[in-house]
Design an enzyme around this catalytic site. Structure first.
Site, PDB file in Angstrom:
ATOM      1  N   HIS A 101      -3.691  13.758  37.958  1.00 17.26           N
ATOM      2  CA  HIS A 101      -2.259  13.903  37.672  1.00 17.26           C
ATOM      3  C   HIS A 101      -1.650  12.516  37.851  1.00 17.26           C
ATOM      4  CE1 HIS A 101      -3.328  17.889  39.386  1.00 17.26           C
ATOM      5  NE2 HIS A 101      -2.365  18.395  38.648  1.00 17.26           N
ATOM      6  N   HIS A 133      -8.530  30.941  38.818  1.00 18.11           N
ATOM      7  CA  HIS A 133      -7.344  31.496  38.142  1.00 18.11           C
ATOM      8  C   HIS A 133      -7.710  32.806  37.444  1.00 18.11           C
ATOM      9  CE1 HIS A 133      -5.341  27.234  37.660  1.00 18.11           C
ATOM     10  NE2 HIS A 133      -5.629  27.538  38.914  1.00 18.11           N
TER      11      HIS A 133
HETATM   12  C1  XUL Z   1      -3.613  24.568  39.964  1.00 17.59           C
HETATM   13  C2  XUL Z   1      -4.543  23.807  39.125  1.00 17.59           C
HETATM   14  C3  XUL Z   1      -4.133  22.421  38.735  1.00 17.59           C
HETATM   15  C4  XUL Z   1      -4.388  22.093  37.319  1.00 17.59           C
HETATM   16  C5  XUL Z   1      -3.829  20.759  36.893  1.00 17.59           C
HETATM   17  O1  XUL Z   1      -4.074  25.780  40.411  1.00 17.59           O
HETATM   18  O2  XUL Z   1      -5.597  24.285  38.777  1.00 17.59           O
HETATM   19  O3  XUL Z   1      -4.785  21.509  39.553  1.00 17.59           O
HETATM   20  O4  XUL Z   1      -5.757  22.089  37.058  1.00 17.59           O
HETATM   21  O5  XUL Z   1      -2.486  20.631  37.142  1.00 17.59           O
HETATM   22 CO    CO Z   2      -7.109  23.616  37.511  1.00 16.27          CO
END
Ligand code: XUL
Ligand code: CO
Length: 518
Positions: free
Chosen positions: A183, A353
Site C-alpha cells: 500500500h 475473506h
Molecule cells: C484486508 C486485505 C488488504 C488488501 C489490500 O483484509 O486483505 O490487505 O489485500 O488492501
Molecule cells: Co488481501
C-alpha cells in the site's frame, strides 16, 4: 552487503531521542520502553489494520521532520542509519527435499522444477506483502506490539522507511521470492499536505526502484490504503463527503502512477470502508453509483498513463464495516456487470475473506474462474474457531490442493500470482519466524500443486465428474446446452421417457480419491 550483525549507526538511543518530540503521551504500557510507548497508543479499533503503522500516520510528517532535524546528533537524513545485513545469520533459502529437518529450507517448493508443464515458480509467482511482513507489529486491540525487529527505531520517519525498504529487499532475495505487494502508506510516511505526502512517497519509491533493479524483484501489485486515516471513516469512494471522494481519487492516482513506475503487474482495490454500519443513514444506491464512477475514472486514468496492469477487486464481506459492498466474488461480478465494468477488472480472491463470506476459498476461486475473473490470490487462511480475518499463513494441505485445482484449471494466474497477505502470530517474535512462516506457506502450496498433478495423472476424479453429466452428452443435452430446447420439446421427452433414472452422486468416492493424493 557487510558481514556480521547489522546495527543502527550511532546507536538506538540517539534515534529514540530523535523520536521523542513527536512521540504521543505514553499510555498504559509505559513501562515497556519509549519505543513501545509510541506504538501502543496507536492500537485503535480495527484489529487488522491497527498493526500497520507504528505511528499515527496523520502525525507522521512531524515525526519525519523531527527525525531529520536531529541529523546533527545521531541520525543522518540522507542515509538510513543502518550498517551491515538485516538478516546476518540467514543465507539464501534452498530446496532440500521432504526429508530435510532444516526449518530454513524448502521441503516441497523447488522453484525450477517443472510440474504440469510449468516451472513451480511460474505457477505461483509468490509475493511478500510489505504491510504484514514489514509493518506488522503484533499489536491487537488488547495488547501492545510484540515484535521488536532490530532495524526498527520506533519512528515513522522517511529514514526509517528507507531502511525498512532495504530490509524488505534483502528478505525477499534470501527467501527467493521475486514479487512484492504494497500500500502507498506502508512504504512511506504521510506529510502535512498531499503534496508533501507524495514527495515522501517519491523518495522511497526512488530507492525501491534502485533496489528492484539490483534484485530483479518487482511489484505483483500496488494499492492505495483508503481505510486507516479518520478521513475515510465513512468510506473513500462511497463516503458521504465529496471532499473525501476527491482525496481518495488523488491517492489512487498517485498509487497507480507509482505502481506503473515500479513495473507493477496489477493494481488492487480493496474497499475496506466501502460499505455501511446501518442502512438507516445510508443511501446504498447512491454510494454504489459513486463507487462505479470512481472505478471508471481509475480505468480511464490507467489507460491515460499507459499502465497495462490488471485492475483487481478484492472481495471481503465485512470487517471493518458491518457490510462491505464487494461482499464476495458473485456480488463483485454482478456490480461490475451492472456498471459495464466487467471487461476492465478481475478479482483478487483472499482465502480468509472467502470463509468470512460463508464460502470456501475453493468456491470463491471457482466462481471467479468460471466467469473469467480469476486474477490473483491473497494466500492466507483463517482459524476455524475464530470469526475474524486472522490472516494466517496457509498450512492445510487439503485446502492448498483445492486452491491449486482451481489455479491449474485456470492455466495459472499470470499476470497475477500468490501474495502472502498473511502475518506472523502475535506470539511469534523471532526474526527467523518471518522466514519460517513464508517457507511454510510456500511449501504448503507446493504440496497442493504436487497433489493436483497426482490427481490429474490418476484421472479417476475427472472421470467421475465426466460420467456424472454424461446424460447431457446426447442429442437432447446438446439442444439444451445450445439454449435451443423449448418447454414443449422437453415435455414431449418427459412423457416419452417416463420417470427418469437418477444415478448416485458418488460424493464419498470423490472424497476418497481426493484423500488418496494428499
Ligand atoms: C484486508 C486485505 C488488504 C488488501 C489490500 O483484509 O486483505 O490487505 O489485500 O488492501
Ligand atoms: Co488481501
Amino acid at each position: 552487503m557487510g558481514s556480521g550483525g547489522g546495527r543502527v549507526r550511532g546507536g538506538r538511543q540517539g534515534i529514540r531521542q530523535a523520536y521523542s518530540p513527536g512521540t504521543p503521551t505514553p499510555g498504559p504500557g509505559a513501562d515497556q520502553g519509549s519505543r513501545l510507548q509510541g506504538l501502543f497508543l496507536l492500537v485503535v479499533g480495527d484489529s487488522a489494520f491497527a498493526l500497520l503503522l507504528p505511528g499515527a500516520i496523520w502525525e507522521s510528517a512531524a515525526v519525519a521532520i523531527d527525525s531529520c532535524s536531529f541529523s546533527n546528533r545521531e541520525v543522518k537524513c540522507d542515509g538510513d542509519g543502518w550498517e551491515g545485513e538485516f538478516f546476518p545469520g540467514i543465507s539464501k533459502i534452498k530446496y532440500e527435499g521432504p526429508s530435510s529437518k532444516n526449518p530454513l529450507s524448502f521441503k516441497w517448493y523447488n522453484a525450477e522444477e517443472e510440474i504440469l508443464g510449468k516451472k513451480m515458480k511460474d505457477w505461483f509467482r509468490f509475493s511478500v506483502a510489505f504491510w504484514h511482513t514489514f509493518r506488522g507489529t503484533g499489536a491487537d486491540p488488547f495488547g501492545a506490539p510484540t515484535k521488536s525487529w532490530p532495524w526498527e527505531d520506533g519512528t515513522n520517519s522517511l529514514e526509517m522507511a528507507k531502511r525498512r525498504m532495504r530490509a524488505h529487499f534483502e528478505f525477499s532475495e534470501k527467501l527467493g521470492v521475486d514479487k512484492w505487494c504494497f500500500h502507498d502508506k506502508d512504504i512511506a510516511p504521510d506529510g502535512k499536505t498531499l503534496t508533501e505526502t507524495n514527495a515522501n512517497l517519491d523518495a522511497v519509491v526512488a530507492l525501491a526502484k534502485e533496489l528492484q533493479e539490483r534484485t530483479k524483484i518487482t511489484p505483483l501489485w500496488g494499492t492505495a490504503q483508503l481505510f486507516l486515516h479518520p478521513r475515510y471513516m465513512h468510506g473513500a469512494a462511497t463516503s458521504s463527503e465529496v471532499g473525501v471522494y476527491a482525496y481518495a481519487a488523488a491517492q489512487v492516482k498517485k498509487a497507480m502512477e507509482v505502481t506503473h513506475y515500479l513495473g507493477g503487474e496489477n493494481y488492487v482495490f480493496w474497499g475496506g470502508r466501502e460499505g455501511y454500519q446501518t442502512l438507516l443513514n445510508t443511501d446504498m444506491g447512491r454510494e454504489l453509483d459513486h463507487l462505479a464512477s470512481f472505478l471508471q475514472a481509475a480505468v480511464n486514468y490507467k489507460k491515460k498513463i499507459g499502465f497495462n496492469g490488471t485492475l483487481l477487486i478484492e472481495p471481503k464481506p465485512q470487517e471493518p464495516t458491518k457490510h462491505q459492498y464487494d461482499w464476495d466474488a458473485a456480488t463483485a461480478f454482478a456490480f461490475l456487470q451492472k456498471y459495464g465494468l466487467s471487461g476492465e477488472f478481475k478479482l483478487n480472491i483472499e482465502c480468509n475473506h472467502a470463509t468470512l463470506s460463508g464460502h470456501s476459498c475453493h468456491h470463491e476461486l471457482e466462481t471467479a474462474r468460471i466467469n473469467g475473473l480469476l486474477g490473483n490470490i491473497d494466500a492466507n487462511t483463517g482459524d476455524p474457531q475464530i470469526g475474524w480475518d486472522t490472516d494466517q499463513f496457509l498450512t492445510d494441505i487439503g485446502e492448498a490442493t483445492l486452491v491449486m485445482l482451481s489455479v491449474v484449471r485456470n492455466g495459472g494466474l499470470a499476470p497475477g500470482g500468490f501474495n502472502f497477505d498473511a502475518k506472523l502470530r502475535r506470539e511469534s517474535t523471532d526474526v527467523e519466524d518471518l522466514f519460517i512462516a513464508h517457507i511454510s506457506g510456500m511449501d504448503t502450496l507446493a504440496r497442493g500443486l504436487r497433489n493436483v498433478a497426482k490427481l490429474i495423472e490418476d484421472g479417476s476424479l475427472a472421470e467421475l465428474v465426466r460420467k456424472r453429466y454424461q446424460s447431457f452428452d446426447t442429442e437432447l443435452g446438446a439442444l439444451i446446452e445450445s439454449g435451443k430446447a423449448d418447454f414443449e420439446t422437453l415435455e414431449k421427452k418427459a412423457i416419452e421417457w417416463g420417470e427418469p433414472s437418477v444415478a448416485s452422486g458418488k460424493q464419498e468416492l470423490s472424497e476418497m480419491i481426493f484423500q488418496s493424493v494428499l
